[in-house]
Motif scaffolding. Structure first.
Motif, short mmCIF file in Angstrom:
data_model
loop_
_atom_site.label_atom_id
_atom_site.label_comp_id
_atom_site.label_asym_id
_atom_site.label_seq_id
_atom_site.Cartn_x
_atom_site.Cartn_y
_atom_site.Cartn_z
N LEU A 22 80.33 -41.42 50.82
CA LEU A 22 79.17 -41.01 50.04
C LEU A 22 79.27 -39.51 49.79
CD1 LEU A 22 76.20 -42.89 51.77
CD2 LEU A 22 77.50 -43.57 49.73
N LEU A 23 79.05 -39.13 48.55
CA LEU A 23 79.07 -37.71 48.19
C LEU A 23 77.63 -37.20 48.18
CD1 LEU A 23 80.54 -35.16 47.15
CD2 LEU A 23 80.19 -36.04 44.84
N ASP A 24 77.32 -36.27 49.07
CA ASP A 24 75.96 -35.75 49.23
C ASP A 24 75.67 -34.72 48.14
OD1 ASP A 24 73.52 -34.97 50.09
OD2 ASP A 24 74.21 -34.04 51.96
N LYS A 77 80.90 -33.53 51.31
CA LYS A 77 80.13 -32.53 50.59
C LYS A 77 81.08 -31.71 49.72
CE LYS A 77 76.36 -32.25 53.91
NZ LYS A 77 75.43 -31.37 54.65
N ALA A 78 80.51 -31.10 48.70
CA ALA A 78 81.32 -30.29 47.78
C ALA A 78 80.67 -28.93 47.61
CB ALA A 78 81.45 -30.99 46.43
N THR A 126 64.61 -40.22 43.08
CA THR A 126 64.83 -39.25 42.01
C THR A 126 64.96 -39.93 40.65
OG1 THR A 126 67.24 -39.29 42.23
CG2 THR A 126 66.02 -37.69 43.60
N LEU A 127 64.64 -39.16 39.63
CA LEU A 127 64.77 -39.63 38.26
C LEU A 127 66.21 -40.04 37.96
CD1 LEU A 127 63.77 -39.95 35.30
CD2 LEU A 127 64.11 -37.47 35.03
N VAL A 145 75.19 -39.70 46.30
CA VAL A 145 73.90 -40.09 46.87
C VAL A 145 72.91 -38.95 46.71
CG1 VAL A 145 74.63 -39.38 49.19
CG2 VAL A 145 72.73 -40.97 48.92
N ALA A 146 71.73 -39.28 46.20
CA ALA A 146 70.67 -38.29 45.98
C ALA A 146 69.50 -38.64 46.91
CB ALA A 146 70.25 -38.29 44.52
N GLY A 147 68.45 -39.27 46.38
CA GLY A 147 67.31 -39.63 47.22
C GLY A 147 67.59 -40.81 48.12
N CYS A 148 68.56 -41.66 47.75
CA CYS A 148 69.03 -42.80 48.55
C CYS A 148 67.97 -43.89 48.74
CB CYS A 148 69.53 -42.33 49.92
SG CYS A 148 70.77 -43.45 50.63
#
Length: 272
Positions: free
Chosen positions: A51-53, A10-11, A111-112, A31-34
């Motif tokens: 994976l970057l959340d 995480k950042a 997600t878009l 990674v967004a909606g995954c």
């Protein structure tokens, strides 16, 4: 199957997230909606080390009116667009596209921006955004830059994004009720990615006539010129366009796309 081992990082802000992605290179994926990456992880078609959340960044969900366009945060969900919980600059096209994506459970999380960055040739937004003349906004180690949606995808599952860059928003120009649109896709069964896809818009207010052929082996094909919809009523023109879009396409898919282009042209004569 199950994913290979990876770490979840995480950042604190997008600048730090960008720096982490740049440092880790191919070994790290945001990674967004995954909903797309998750399946690839389970099949081990993707095996990132980390994976970057992005879930914590509320700015990626913000939707704002910039005057000439609506700016959608990259993590705007398909369901939010489908349900019209966000403004619609497209005269109904975007909600129509959204409700045809997979299943409701996928649309609730997908997600878009995630769909665009995944760049599956048969996905919907990768064709719909060029059709609407959208602009994609990205940030990275070199700062911010804008990319025309029609230029974003370079080949199957490949985009213009470089190491460290993150898609943060998509701006879609506002259209008035002078715009007509048609969106057609062929799926073998409900919820699957499309086997063939064609779409078009015509706007008498500025003379725009544009079509997009999607679900090809690579990036969608965009064709734009005055009088295009009338030309598409001619079989020879449709065949030429499809052959130029995908020279190696098998005969049945080529004929399917030609017929779908004919229907797009006919749709322009109807009142929606």
């Amino acid at each position: 199957m199950k994913p290979s081992a990876y770490s979840l990082i995480k950042a604190d802000d997008l600048a730090q997230a960008s720096a982490q992605l740049a440092e880790n290179g191919w070994g790290s994926k945001p990674v967004a909606g995954c909903q797309s990456l998750g399946a690839m992880l389970n099949l081990r078609l993707a095996q990132p080390e980390s994976l970057l959340d992005l879930d914590a960044f509320e700015s990626l969900r913000a939707v704002t009116d910039t005057g000439a366009a609506i700016r959608f945060g990259a993590m705007t969900t398909h369901a939010a667009i489908e349900d019209k919980r966000v403004p619609d600059p497209s005269q109904g096209l975007m909600p129509y596209v959204a409700r045809g994506i997979a299943y409701r459970a996928v649309r609730n999380r997908g997600t878009l921006g995630g769909s665009l960055c995944h760049a599956d040739p048969a996905a919907d937004w990768i064709s719909a955004m060029p059709l609407l003349g959208a602009t994609l906004h990205v940030i990275g180690p070199s700062g911010q830059r804008d990319i025309a949606a029609r230029d974003f995808m370079t080949s199957a599952y490949e985009t213009q994004l470089v190491d460290g860059e993150i898609l943060v928003a998509v701006s879609v120009p506002k259209r008035t009720n002078t715009m007509q649109w048609s969106y057609r896709k062929l799926c073998r069964k409900t919820g699957e990615l499309s086997h063939a896809m064609t779409s078009g818009i015509r706007d008498s207010s500025d003379g725009t006539e544009r079509i997009v052929i999607g679900a090809l082996d690579g990036a969608p094909c965009v064709v734009e010129r005055p009088g295009l919809m009338t030309e598409l009523l001619q079989g020879a023109v449709r065949e030429q366009i499809v052959r130029q879009a995908a020279p190696e396409l098998e005969l049945d898919r080529r004929h399917t796309l030609m017929e779908m282009l004919r229907l797009v042209a006919l749709d322009m004569g109807k009142t929606r």
